[in-house]
Design an enzyme around this catalytic site. Structure first.
Site: not given
Ligand SMILES: Cc1ncc(C[n+]2csc(CCOP(=O)(O)OP(=O)(O)O)c2C)c(N)n1
Ligand SMILES: [Mg+2]
Length: 334
Positions: A248, A252, A261
């Protein structure tokens, strides 16, 4: 990236360049949406970036004039190949009345377009799996030979709908392809905390279908396995599960900060293996196109992204009196 000869897959140079152009369109639209979001012009982005090769490779292996797709929110590459335009997608991002997905009512990423057999999805992740299985059952009952293709993230493969849908498809040998785009995170949760098995595709055996894991950075590798799955499905041999390994490249969504994170090295690794750049290298080293031709494709894509942005920004919002449209059946639909 494993070297796969496109000729061995029955593809032409034109096919390879068409795949590249769709991947690039997905990437450039997505990048533009982030700029528009940060400029305060659109409310939300959820990205395809890093997953374009898996999406376009898979979509290219389907029959876009016949098959059904139940995409998930990152699947810009799938819906572009199935006929959604840059304008359609920008109209959705700006939530304008002319948005074909929902008339500006749903968040971006909730794709749906009847004329191109793109199933409208819901916000709870994975609900599209039973939907796609139901479409395949309907096709079986009406004697059609279309394939029903559904995608989701690896985190979503832990939800009940996935297992119920896969089981029903396996028991009834339905023509379904379940493709899990494993980008190694479910928002902030890394894959090691999501799955107790090694691979998502290990789950396929429990539902009596073949399961394969494939390099999702390589559109040709994905094309190959989805084509095989589609051929099996059309021969009446039942469903398949495919896991594509990707990274990714963004947070998000536009409401998230992944630096909280993910390590800098982890994020960097995705950029080193950026599927758009890898495919450009493949095209150049295999003399499928020159630098000049790639530049021409890039210019064409950017012109379309600019046009879509201007068109959608200037387009009207839905009228207040249209609030109940698309909720209740109207006219001939009644
Ligand atoms: C049933 C349900 N639970 C939680 C959410 C909130 N949610 C949206 S996306 C997401 C993460 C999904 O991760 P994954 O399936 O790996 O897909 P990715 O976003 O990584 O592509 C979550 C938890 C949701 N939409 N639906
Ligand atoms: Mg994920």
């Amino acid at each position: 990236m494993e070297e796969i000869r496109y000729e061995d897959l029955g593809l032409t140079k034109e096919d390879v360049l068409a795949m590249y152009e769709t991947m690039l369109m997905a990437r450039r639209l997505d990048e533009r949406m982030w700029l528009l979001n940060r400029a305060g012009k659109i409310p939300f982005v959820i990205s395809c970036q890093g997953q374009e090769a898996a999406q376009v490779g898979a979509a290219y292996a389907l029959n876009k004039d016949k098959d059904y797709v139940a995409p998930y929110y990152r699947d810009l590459g799938v819906v572009l190949h199935f006929g959604m335009t840059a304008r359609d997608l920008m109209l959705s991002a700006f939530a304008k009345a002319e948005d074909p997905n929902s008339g500006g009512r749903q968040m971006p990423g909730h794709f749906g377009q009847k004329e191109n057999r793109i199933l409208s999805g819901s916000s709870p992740v994975t609900t599209q799996v039973p939907h796609a299985v139901g479409v395949a059952l309907a096709g079986r009952m009406s004697g059609d030979d279309f394939v029903s293709f559904v995608t989701l993230g690896e985190g979503s493969s832990n939800q009940g709908d996935f297992h119920e849908g896969a089981n029903f498809a396996g028991v009834h040998k339905l023509p379904v392809i379940i493709m899990v785009e494993n980008n190694h995170y479910a928002i902030s949760v890394p894959v090691a905390l999501q799955l107790a098995c090694e691979k998502v595709s290990d789950r396929a055996i429990g539902y009596g279908m073949p399961g394969v894991t494939v390099d999702g950075q390589n559109p040709l590798a994905v094309y190959k396995v989805v084509k095989e799955a589609a051929d099996r499905a059309r021969r009446g041999e039942g469903p398949s599960m495919i896991e594509t390994l990707t990274y990714r490249l963004t947070a998000h969504s536009s409401d998230d900060d992944q630096r909280q994170y993910r390590t800098a090295e982890d994020i960097e690794e995705g950029f080193i293996k950026d599927p758009v750049h890898l495919f450009e290298n493949y095209i150049l080293t295999n003399e499928i196109a020159t630098d000049d031709l790639l530049a021409e494709i890039n210019e064409r894509v950017m012109a379309e992204v600019n046009d879509a942005t201007e068109y959608a920004e200037a387009a009207p919002y839905a009228k207040a009196e249209d609030l109940y449209r698309y909720v209740y059946a109207e006219g001939d639909e009644v």
